[in-house]
Structure formats: C-alpha cells, structure tokens
Design an enzyme around this catalytic site. Sequence first.
Site, short mmCIF file in Angstrom:
data_model
loop_
_atom_site.label_atom_id
_atom_site.label_comp_id
_atom_site.label_asym_id
_atom_site.label_seq_id
_atom_site.Cartn_x
_atom_site.Cartn_y
_atom_site.Cartn_z
N CYS A 95 0.82 -1.22 0.00
CA CYS A 95 0.00 0.00 0.00
C CYS A 95 0.85 1.27 0.00
O CYS A 95 1.45 1.59 -1.01
CB CYS A 95 -0.96 -0.06 1.18
SG CYS A 95 -2.40 0.98 0.93
N HIS A 194 -3.34 -5.64 2.45
CA HIS A 194 -2.98 -5.77 3.86
C HIS A 194 -3.54 -7.10 4.36
O HIS A 194 -4.12 -7.87 3.59
CB HIS A 194 -3.64 -4.63 4.68
CG HIS A 194 -3.13 -3.28 4.38
ND1 HIS A 194 -1.89 -2.82 4.79
CD2 HIS A 194 -3.70 -2.24 3.71
CE1 HIS A 194 -1.73 -1.57 4.40
NE2 HIS A 194 -2.79 -1.20 3.74
N1 GLN Z 1 -2.05 6.83 2.49
C1 GLN Z 1 -2.15 5.96 1.33
C2 GLN Z 1 -3.57 5.92 0.73
O1 GLN Z 1 -4.52 6.28 1.39
C3 GLN Z 1 -1.75 4.54 1.72
C4 GLN Z 1 -2.70 3.92 2.73
C5 GLN Z 1 -2.19 2.61 3.30
O2 GLN Z 1 -0.99 2.33 3.33
N2 GLN Z 1 -3.14 1.76 3.80
O3 GLN Z 1 -3.73 5.50 -0.41
#
Ligand code: GLN
Length: 243
Positions: A95, A194
């Site tokens: 992510c 995740h």
């Molecule tokens: N901040 C980034 C987004 O919202 C990554 C989010 C995350 O790592 N879950 O896309």
Amino acid sequence: MSKLKLKLVHLYPLFLNIYGDIGNVKVFKKRCEWRDIDLEIEQINIGDKITPGTDIYFIGGGQDRQQVEVSVEMQKNKSVLIDEYNNDAVFLGICGGYQLMGQYYQPHDAERLEGIGILDACTIAGSMRFIGNVSAKIDYLHPETIVGFENHSGLTYLNGDTTPMASIIVGNGNNGQDRTEGARSRNAFGTYLHGSFLPKNPHFADYLIKLALKKRYNDDITLSPLDDTIELKAHDFVLNKTY
Ligand code: GLN
C-alpha cells in the site's frame, strides 16, 4: 552443506506498519526458520543509511502523513535502493510503501511525494477510500489466487514494463477501473493487500524466498514443503468473501 543465509531489511517500520504489516516480516522469518535458512533482519529507521548487499527489502503501509517523512528518507537512499533493485534484490511493498516504490504519490491537498521509481507507477489520491476484502488471480503460482484487505484512497496506474502483480476477482486493487492489483518489475513487487498479506498467501511468500535465494546463490533452490493447511484455510476463507 553450510547453512543457507538471507538478509532482510525492514524499511521504516516505526512509520509504515499500518494494519500489522510487520506480519509479512514474521512470515519470512518463520518460513526460513522452518527450512533452517538463517534470515538476518535489519530495521532501517529515519536517519539510517542503507548499505548494499540485502536480499529482501520490505516496506509496509501507512497514512499520508507518515509517508511524507519516509518519502524524504527514501530519496536520501534512492541511489542505493535503485542499485539493489538492479542487482535483483527482492522488494515487497504494501500500500503506502508500494506507492513510494513508484514514481510519485500525489496526496489530497498536499505536496507531491517523490518515490524511488523502481516501479513505473504513479499514484494520485482519489475521492473515495477503497475498504474491503480483495481476491485476485495470479497466473504463475498455485493456488492461482492471492487474497487480502485493502484500505486506500490512492489510485495507482502502471506504465512502461511494470506489469500488474495480479488481476482483480473481488475488490478494487490499483485503481478500481482497470481490474489490476499490484505491480511487478524485475524482483520488485507492490500490492495493496494488507491482512497482513503473506500469512494468508504462503505460496507467494515462498515464491519471494526462492527469488531471494536465486539472487544470493545464483541457483534455483528447492524449498522443502511445509504443512500450509491452516494458512490455506485462511486464504480460502477470504477467497469466498464478497467485498
Ligand atoms: N495513504 C495511502 C492511501 O490512502 C496509503 C494507505 C495505506 O498504506 N493503507 O492511499
């Protein structure tokens, strides 16, 4: 025969470890340990200098504000990370970490965050958050699926010879439009999954361990099989979930 060794560097775990992404590092550790492979783990935090010679780099996800700090740090280590990528080190980014492996991440109402560009991918914050279970088809593994949980507003678009890691069955993946999930270039992989990702995808973990062994020993080393009954039960549980 002397013991096989691997080195893993965990990038910025104090900033990018949202939703327990450190679970991926624990999977690398255990799946190596169960095969008597000595996996050395080093954490790189803000201010630390990255030295070459690592086999696996892992970077987790995080909120936009954590990504700002990490983006600055990664730019300081950009050339060594690119050299490591060109030397076939394995990278796994989740992510937010994935986004910083690309060219840039443009958050809402904030400065653009520069990535290290080992993935030819650009990310722009979208108007909604994608939150839910994801399953995706991956042709070169058995089972031919990967599963996880997504929570991001970033929309990632792939360019050049950077290819998708998988194709979406359930969920949004890279951008909710082109049905792609994640990215791959050489041995660098990024994914929005995740969960954490690897515990429910042991086959993908072993694929990365084999790539890392190939990089270090220049040999296709066969990994002894493990009883993944529980891991694959968890995999199938998510596979059968709707978004
Ligand atoms: N901040 C980034 C987004 O919202 C990554 C989010 C995350 O790592 N879950 O896309």
